[in-house]
Design a protein around this motif. Structure first.
Motif, PDB file in Angstrom:
ATOM      1  N   ASN A  79       0.838  -1.152  -0.052  1.00 10.04           N
ATOM      2  CA  ASN A  79       0.097  -0.174   0.086  1.00 10.04           C
ATOM      3  C   ASN A  79       0.715   1.229   0.002  1.00 10.04           C
ATOM      4  N   LYS A 126       1.577   4.237  -2.928  1.00  4.55           N
ATOM      5  CA  LYS A 126       1.343   5.784  -2.574  1.00  4.55           C
ATOM      6  C   LYS A 126       2.690   6.468  -2.708  1.00  4.55           C
ATOM      7  N   ASP A 155      -5.559   6.687  -0.343  1.00  2.93           N
ATOM      8  CA  ASP A 155      -6.303   5.469   0.028  1.00  2.93           C
ATOM      9  C   ASP A 155      -7.676   5.213  -0.772  1.00  2.93           C
ATOM     10  N   ALA A 156      -8.379   5.992  -1.214  1.00  2.64           N
ATOM     11  CA  ALA A 156      -9.404   5.843  -2.093  1.00  2.64           C
ATOM     12  C   ALA A 156      -8.978   5.431  -3.430  1.00  2.64           C
ATOM     13  N   LYS A 157      -7.961   6.085  -3.982  1.00  5.76           N
ATOM     14  CA  LYS A 157      -7.583   5.486  -5.285  1.00  5.76           C
ATOM     15  C   LYS A 157      -7.042   4.036  -4.940  1.00  5.76           C
ATOM     16  N   ILE A 158      -6.574   3.641  -4.024  1.00 11.21           N
ATOM     17  CA  ILE A 158      -6.116   2.344  -4.091  1.00 11.21           C
ATOM     18  C   ILE A 158      -7.079   1.202  -3.731  1.00 11.21           C
ATOM     19  N   ASP A 159      -8.217   1.700  -2.780  1.00 13.61           N
ATOM     20  CA  ASP A 159      -9.268   1.006  -2.929  1.00 13.61           C
ATOM     21  C   ASP A 159     -10.203   0.893  -4.185  1.00 13.61           C
ATOM     22  N   ALA A 160     -10.172   1.813  -4.978  1.00 20.48           N
ATOM     23  CA  ALA A 160     -10.905   1.856  -6.348  1.00 20.48           C
ATOM     24  C   ALA A 160     -10.204   0.635  -7.316  1.00 20.48           C
ATOM     25  N   LEU A 181      -8.310  -1.704  -6.126  1.00 23.01           N
ATOM     26  CA  LEU A 181      -8.566  -3.082  -5.977  1.00 23.01           C
ATOM     27  C   LEU A 181     -10.010  -3.766  -6.298  1.00 23.01           C
ATOM     28  N   MET A 182     -11.056  -2.978  -6.563  1.00 27.43           N
ATOM     29  CA  MET A 182     -12.282  -3.255  -6.918  1.00 27.43           C
ATOM     30  C   MET A 182     -12.194  -3.634  -8.407  1.00 27.43           C
TER      31      MET A 182
END
Length: 139
Positions: A65, A69, A76-81, A83-84
Motif C-alpha cells: 500500500n 502511494k 487510500d481511496a484510489k488504492i481501494d478503487a 482493488l475493486m
C-alpha cells in the motif's frame, strides 16, 4: 541468474531502493503501455500490471500500500478503487502483455513487478508462480 537468485536480489533491496527502481521501471514501461492501451491512456493495462502483482498472493500488505502511494502518489481511496477492479483476467492480461513485448520492455516490466512483490520482504509461493508464468515462453 536463476529465479532464486533473482528473488533473493530483490528481497535484499531496501524499501527505498525498491521505490527508486519501481519509479525507473514505471517510467520505462509507461509510454509503451500508453501506446498499447491508447484508448484508455494506458490506465487499463497499467492497472492490470499493478493488480496482478498485488493480487498474486491475494493480499495487499501495508508495505505494498505504501509503495503504491510512494511510486504513484495514490491515496487510500484510489488504492481501494484499484482493488475493486481486480478479476481473474487481470493476471492473464499482464501475462499476454509480457509475452508479446520486446525484451527491453519485458525486463522493465519484470523489474516493476518484482519491486511490488518484494516490497513486503516476502515472496510467497503464489507470487513465485506468477513470476514463473510471466517468464514462461508462449506456446
Amino acid at each position: 541468474m536463476t529465479l532464486d537468485e533473482l528473488l533473493k536480489d530483490f528481497l535484499d533491496k531496501s524499501y527505498e531502493e525498491l521505490v527508486a527502481l519501481g519509479k525507473v521501471a514505471y517510467a520505462d514501461i509507461d509510454p509503451v503501455v500508453r501506446a498499447i492501451d491508447a484508448e484508455n491512456d494506458g490506465y487499463v493495462m497499467m492497472t492490470s500490471v499493478i493488480l496482478s502483482a498485488i493480487g498474486a498472493d491475494g493480499t495487499l500488505t501495508a508495505l505494498e500500500n505504501r509503495f503504491l502511494k510512494d511510486v504513484f502518489g495514490f491515496n487510500d481511496a484510489k488504492i481501494d478503487a484499484l482493488l475493486m477492479l481486480y478479476n481473474n483476467q487481470t493476471e492473464d492480461m499482464t501475462d499476454m502483455l509480457f509475452d508479446h513485448a520486446e525484451e527491453e520492455f519485458q525486463a522493465s516490466l519484470l523489474t516493476f513487478v518484482m519491486c511490488i512483490l518484494a516490497v513486503d520482504k516476502e515472496i510467497t509461493r503464489e507470487e513465485t508462480a506468477f513470476v514463473l508464468k510471466l517468464l514462461a515462453k508462449p506456446e
